[in-house]
Write a protein that holds these residues in place. Structure first.
Motif, mmCIF file in Angstrom:
data_model
loop_
_atom_site.group_PDB
_atom_site.id
_atom_site.type_symbol
_atom_site.label_atom_id
_atom_site.label_comp_id
_atom_site.label_asym_id
_atom_site.label_seq_id
_atom_site.Cartn_x
_atom_site.Cartn_y
_atom_site.Cartn_z
ATOM 1 N N ARG A 436 0.833 -1.207 0.000
ATOM 2 C CA ARG A 436 0.000 0.000 0.000
ATOM 3 C C ARG A 436 0.871 1.262 0.000
ATOM 4 N NH1 ARG A 436 -1.801 3.323 4.021
ATOM 5 N NH2 ARG A 436 -0.828 1.985 5.583
ATOM 6 N N PRO A 437 0.659 2.220 -0.920
ATOM 7 C CA PRO A 437 1.429 3.487 -0.911
ATOM 8 C C PRO A 437 1.165 4.281 0.372
ATOM 9 C CG PRO A 437 0.285 3.163 -3.003
ATOM 10 C CD PRO A 437 -0.265 2.146 -2.075
ATOM 11 N N GLN A 438 2.221 4.838 0.923
ATOM 12 C CA GLN A 438 2.109 5.640 2.141
ATOM 13 C C GLN A 438 2.304 7.134 1.803
ATOM 14 O OE1 GLN A 438 4.252 4.200 5.599
ATOM 15 N NE2 GLN A 438 4.568 2.192 4.607
ATOM 16 N N ARG A 439 1.575 7.983 2.546
ATOM 17 C CA ARG A 439 1.651 9.423 2.311
ATOM 18 C C ARG A 439 2.691 10.040 3.263
ATOM 19 N NH1 ARG A 439 -3.807 12.447 3.178
ATOM 20 N NH2 ARG A 439 -4.304 11.244 1.293
ATOM 21 N N ALA A 440 3.495 10.981 2.703
ATOM 22 C CA ALA A 440 4.508 11.676 3.512
ATOM 23 C C ALA A 440 4.440 13.182 3.207
ATOM 24 C CB ALA A 440 5.892 11.151 3.208
ATOM 25 N N TYR A 441 4.516 13.994 4.290
ATOM 26 C CA TYR A 441 4.571 15.443 4.111
ATOM 27 C C TYR A 441 6.011 15.897 4.294
ATOM 28 C CZ TYR A 441 -0.505 15.327 4.512
ATOM 29 O OH TYR A 441 -1.834 15.063 4.304
ATOM 30 N N VAL A 442 6.496 16.670 3.315
ATOM 31 C CA VAL A 442 7.876 17.174 3.333
ATOM 32 C C VAL A 442 7.829 18.700 3.068
ATOM 33 C CG1 VAL A 442 10.177 17.022 2.333
ATOM 34 C CG2 VAL A 442 8.741 14.960 2.485
ATOM 35 N N THR A 443 8.545 19.447 3.879
ATOM 36 C CA THR A 443 8.626 20.899 3.676
ATOM 37 C C THR A 443 9.987 21.230 3.104
ATOM 38 O OG1 THR A 443 7.128 21.313 5.516
ATOM 39 C CG2 THR A 443 8.492 23.172 4.779
ATOM 40 N N VAL A 444 9.992 21.855 1.899
ATOM 41 C CA VAL A 444 11.236 22.243 1.219
ATOM 42 C C VAL A 444 11.192 23.755 1.020
ATOM 43 C CG1 VAL A 444 12.711 21.914 -0.797
ATOM 44 C CG2 VAL A 444 11.298 20.015 0.048
ATOM 45 N N GLU A 445 12.134 24.453 1.665
ATOM 46 C CA GLU A 445 12.223 25.906 1.542
ATOM 47 C C GLU A 445 10.859 26.542 1.814
ATOM 48 O OE1 GLU A 445 13.781 26.498 -2.359
ATOM 49 O OE2 GLU A 445 15.865 26.115 -1.730
ATOM 50 N N ASP A 446 10.237 26.155 2.944
ATOM 51 C CA ASP A 446 8.932 26.656 3.389
ATOM 52 C C ASP A 446 7.774 26.248 2.474
ATOM 53 O OD1 ASP A 446 10.097 27.893 5.585
ATOM 54 O OD2 ASP A 446 10.525 29.708 4.423
ATOM 55 N N GLU A 447 8.048 25.319 1.516
ATOM 56 C CA GLU A 447 6.983 24.845 0.612
ATOM 57 C C GLU A 447 6.575 23.424 1.048
ATOM 58 O OE1 GLU A 447 6.282 23.494 -4.034
ATOM 59 O OE2 GLU A 447 8.004 24.727 -3.539
ATOM 60 N N LEU A 448 5.298 23.233 1.409
ATOM 61 C CA LEU A 448 4.812 21.916 1.830
ATOM 62 C C LEU A 448 4.505 21.056 0.610
ATOM 63 C CD1 LEU A 448 3.905 20.078 4.152
ATOM 64 C CD2 LEU A 448 1.601 21.072 3.936
ATOM 65 N N ARG A 449 5.091 19.915 0.638
ATOM 66 C CA ARG A 449 4.862 18.972 -0.474
ATOM 67 C C ARG A 449 4.294 17.654 0.076
ATOM 68 N NH1 ARG A 449 10.574 19.480 -3.843
ATOM 69 N NH2 ARG A 449 10.519 21.770 -4.152
ATOM 70 N N THR A 450 3.456 17.030 -0.729
ATOM 71 C CA THR A 450 2.885 15.705 -0.378
ATOM 72 C C THR A 450 3.470 14.659 -1.315
ATOM 73 O OG1 THR A 450 0.820 16.719 0.362
ATOM 74 C CG2 THR A 450 0.801 14.346 -0.075
ATOM 75 N N MET A 451 4.103 13.628 -0.718
ATOM 76 C CA MET A 451 4.735 12.562 -1.523
ATOM 77 C C MET A 451 4.100 11.210 -1.170
ATOM 78 S SD MET A 451 8.738 13.790 -1.261
ATOM 79 C CE MET A 451 9.244 12.657 -2.564
ATOM 80 N N HIS A 452 4.026 10.279 -2.144
ATOM 81 C CA HIS A 452 3.485 8.923 -1.936
ATOM 82 C C HIS A 452 4.530 7.898 -2.360
ATOM 83 C CE1 HIS A 452 -0.138 11.458 -2.266
ATOM 84 N NE2 HIS A 452 -0.703 10.560 -1.443
ATOM 85 N N ALA A 453 4.681 6.869 -1.501
ATOM 86 C CA ALA A 453 5.670 5.822 -1.829
ATOM 87 C C ALA A 453 5.331 4.539 -1.083
ATOM 88 C CB ALA A 453 7.071 6.289 -1.463
ATOM 89 N N ARG A 454 5.681 3.375 -1.680
ATOM 90 C CA ARG A 454 5.507 2.078 -1.015
ATOM 91 C C ARG A 454 6.709 1.796 -0.124
ATOM 92 N NH1 ARG A 454 3.302 1.126 -6.155
ATOM 93 N NH2 ARG A 454 1.150 0.319 -6.084
ATOM 94 N N ALA A 455 6.497 0.922 0.846
ATOM 95 C CA ALA A 455 7.585 0.557 1.747
ATOM 96 C C ALA A 455 8.760 0.027 0.939
ATOM 97 C CB ALA A 455 7.109 -0.496 2.742
ATOM 98 N N GLY A 456 9.958 0.503 1.305
ATOM 99 C CA GLY A 456 11.164 0.072 0.625
ATOM 100 C C GLY A 456 11.616 1.023 -0.463
ATOM 101 N N ALA A 457 10.757 2.012 -0.794
ATOM 102 C CA ALA A 457 11.106 2.939 -1.876
ATOM 103 C C ALA A 457 11.983 4.088 -1.347
ATOM 104 C CB ALA A 457 9.839 3.497 -2.508
#
Length: 494
Positions: A436-457
C-alpha cells in the motif's frame, strides 16, 4: 501312459502356462474303479451332479480346469485318464456335463472290474497334470484303496498317508465325508469322500480363499476334516472382555484381525483380557497341551501373561475361557501433538502387530463322533490312517493379527489450523502494508509537499532550482530523510 493321455497332459501344461497371474489350476480326479459301481449304476445317484456342481463352484473364470477319471494304471489301461481340460468360461458347464455323461466303471484288460490306487492318482495329478506347479487337486472317491484287489487296505492307506503327511508339496489337506446311499448290481454304499489337496503356497492361498468365500459350502454343507497342517493355526482367540484398562476396548474384525481401540488419553501400560480359546482342528480334540503366548507390537516383543498355562480336552466348537495380561505399547504411541497424531486426526493411528500362541507337548485325539460318522458312511472299512495325527506333530503355533488403533480428536488439527490461519492473516496484513502506498509530508524551503511511496522505496527531493537536496526513504514503520545536503532547508512534516 497312452498317447491320448500324453497329448492331454501336454495340452494341460500349455493351458496352465498361459493363465493370468491370479488363476489357480484345479484338477478333479473322479474314481471309476469297481468299488464305485453303485455310484454309476444307481439311477437315483447324485454322484455326477455333485462333481459337476462342485467343479463349477470352486473353479473361477480364467482357471485351468482338468477333469480325469482314475482307478489303477495297468498296461493297456492307463490311469488317470484325462476327460477334459479347459479354461473356465461360459461353456464350462456343458463341457463338464458331457465329459461325465459317458463315464462308467472301468474294467481291466481281461474284463474284471478295475482296482484302485489313490496315491498313484494324486501323484500323477501333481507331477503330470500340474507339471510340478501350484494348484488344487480334488479327489472324489469311495475311500477304498485296494490296488490289485489287495485286502490289506490299512497298508495301502498308510502309503496314502505318507504321500499326504510326509510330502512337502501338499500344504493343506482337507476331507469332506458325505452321505450318499446308492445301490448297484454288485455293491452298495452309504457314503463318499471328497479330498482337497492344496499344492504349493499359491494352492494353499487359493483353497483358503475358497473356504472363506463360502464357495465350497454352497455345495458341501458338512465341515471339512483337517488332515494337514496340524502344526499351525490350530487355535484362535476371541476376546470376551477387557478389565482395568480405561479407554481400551477390543473387537474382532470380519477379516479375523483383533482390533484394540485406544483413546488418545489412555495411559494404562497393560490390559487384562478375557478370551475364549477355540480349537480350529476339526475333527481333532486337543487332549492336552502347554500354552504360552507373546505379543509383537510397535517393535516390542513381550510375553503375554496367561491365567493358565495348560489346556485339556479342547474340542472343536467348545471354547474354553482364558485370562491374560497384555502389555500395551504406550511408549510407542505418538503424542496427540505429534505430526503422526495430527495426520490421523478424525480417524485412527494404526500400529500393526501379532499375538502368537504356542502349544507345546500337544496331544491330539480323533473325536468319537467323527469315528462314528466314518463307520456309518464306510461300514466294514478300517478308519483310514490318514486321520491319525502324525506322531511328530507335538507342537503348533497360532498367529493372531492385531491392530492397536489410537483415536485422536480434532483439537490438535484445529489448533494447527488456527495457527496456520493466524500466520496467513499476519502475512497478508504485512503484504498489504508493504504494497500500500504511504503518504509523507515534506517541507522544502517553506513549501509543503505531499509525496506517496511504497515501503522500501527511496525518492529524491529537489529544491525550487531543481537541485537534489535529500532523499525520502519509506519503510513499514514510517519515513526518514537521507543524504541531506549541507545547508538544505528540508524537513519532514509541515
Amino acid at each position: 501312459m497312452s498317447a491320448l493321455v500324453s497329448r492331454m497332459l501336454v495340452t494341460i501344461a500349455l493351458l496352465c502356462g498361459v493363465l493370468p497371474a491370479h488363476a489357480t489350476p484345479q484338477v478333479f480326479l473322479v474314481q471309476n474303479s469297481g468299488w464305485m459301481e453303485p455310484f454309476y449304476a444307481d439311477p437315483q445317484s447324485r454322484f455326477k451332479p455333485l462333481v459337476t456342481e462342485l467343479a463349477l463352484a470352486v473353479a473361477q473364470p480364467g482357471d485351468a480346469l482338468v477333469l480325469a477319471a482314475f482307478n489303477q494304471s495297468l498296461p493297456g489301461a492307463p490311469s488317470p485318464k484325462a476327460l477334459m481340460s479347459a479354461k473356465v468360461g461360459e461353456g464350462t458347464r456343458a463341457q463338464v456335463t458331457k465329459a461325465l455323461a459317458g463315464l462308467d466303471t472301468a474294467r481291466k484288460p481281461g474284463g474284471a472290474l478295475a482296482d484302485t490306487d489313490l496315491g498313484e492318482a494324486v501323484s500323477a495329478a501333481m507331477t503330470q497334470a500340474l507339471g510340478g506347479k501350484d494348484g488344487i487337486v480334488w479327489l472324489v472317491t469311495n475311500n477304498r484303496n485296494s490296488p490289485n484287489n489287495d485286502q490289506a487296505t490299512a497298508q495301502r492307506n498308510r502309503e496314502f498317508y505318507e504321500l499326504i503327511h510326509r510330502g512337502g508339496a501338499i500344504r493343506t489337506a482337507l476331507a469332506f465325508p458325505l452321505r450318499m446311499q446308492v445301490q448297484g448290481e454288485h455293491y452298495r454304499a452309504n457314503g463318499l469322500m471328497v479330498y482337497a489337496f492344496a499344492i504349493g503356497p499359491t494352492g494353499a492361498q487359493a483353497l483358503e480363499r475358497l473356504l472363506a468365500s463360502g464357495s465350497i459350502a454352497k455345495i458341501i454343507t458338512e465341515p471339512p476334516a483337517r488332515l494337514k497342517p496340524l502344526d499351525r493355526n490350530t487355535v484362535r482367540l476371541v476376546p470376551r472382555k477387557v478389565e482395568d484398562a480405561p479407554g481400551v476396548s477390543f473387537t474382532m474384525a470380519p477379516n479375523g484381525v483383533l482390533r484394540a481401540d485406544v483413546a488418545s488419553g489412555a495411559v494404562s501400560p497393560s490390559a487384562k483380557i478375557g478370551w475364549h480359546i477355540e480349537n480350529t482342528m476339526y475333527p481333532y480334540t486337543i487332549a492336552s497341551a502347554t500354552l504360552s503366548a507373546r505379543s509383537k507390537l510397535g517393535g516390542e516383543d513381550r510375553p503375554v501373561t496367561l491365567g493358565g498355562t495348560r489346556v485339556t480336552a479342547l474340542a472343536p466348537g467348545k471354547p474354553q475361557p482364558l485370562a491374560s495380561t497384555l502389555q500395551l505399547p504406550v511408549a510407542q504411541l505418538p503424542s496427540q501433538w505429534s505430526m503422526a497424531a495430527i495426520k490421523s486426526a478424525g480417524s485412527a493411528y494404526v500400529l500393526p502387530g501379532t499375538i502368537e500362541v504356542h502349544l507345546a507337548a500337544q496331544k491330539l485325539n480323533l473325536s468319537g463322533a467323527f469315528r462314528e460318522r466314518m463307520a456309518a458312511l464306510f461300514p466294514g472299512d478300517p478308519l483310514p490312517d490318514i486321520f491319525i495325527p502324525p506322531a511328530q506333530v507335538q507342537a503348533s503355533t497360532a498367529v493372531l493379527p492385531i491392530e492397536v488403533r489410537v483415536h485422536y480428536g480434532m483439537a490438535p488439527l484445529l489448533a494447527l489450523g488456527g495457527g496456520v490461519l493466524a500466520l496467513l492473516a499476519a502475512g497478508g496484513a504485512a503484504a498489504y502494508a508493504w504494497m500500500r502506498p504511504q503518504r509523507a509530508y515534506v517541507t522544502v524551503e517553506d513549501e509543503l509537499r505531499t509525496m506517496h511511496a511504497r515501503a522500501g522505496a527511496i525518492q529524491p527531493i529537489y529544491d525550487k532550482a531543481g537541485n537534489e537536496v535529500a532523499r525520502l526513504k519509506t519503510t513499514l514503520f514510517g519515513h526518514q530523510l537521507t543524504d541531506l545536503r549541507e545547508g538544505a532547508q528540508v524537513r519532514l512534516g509541515r
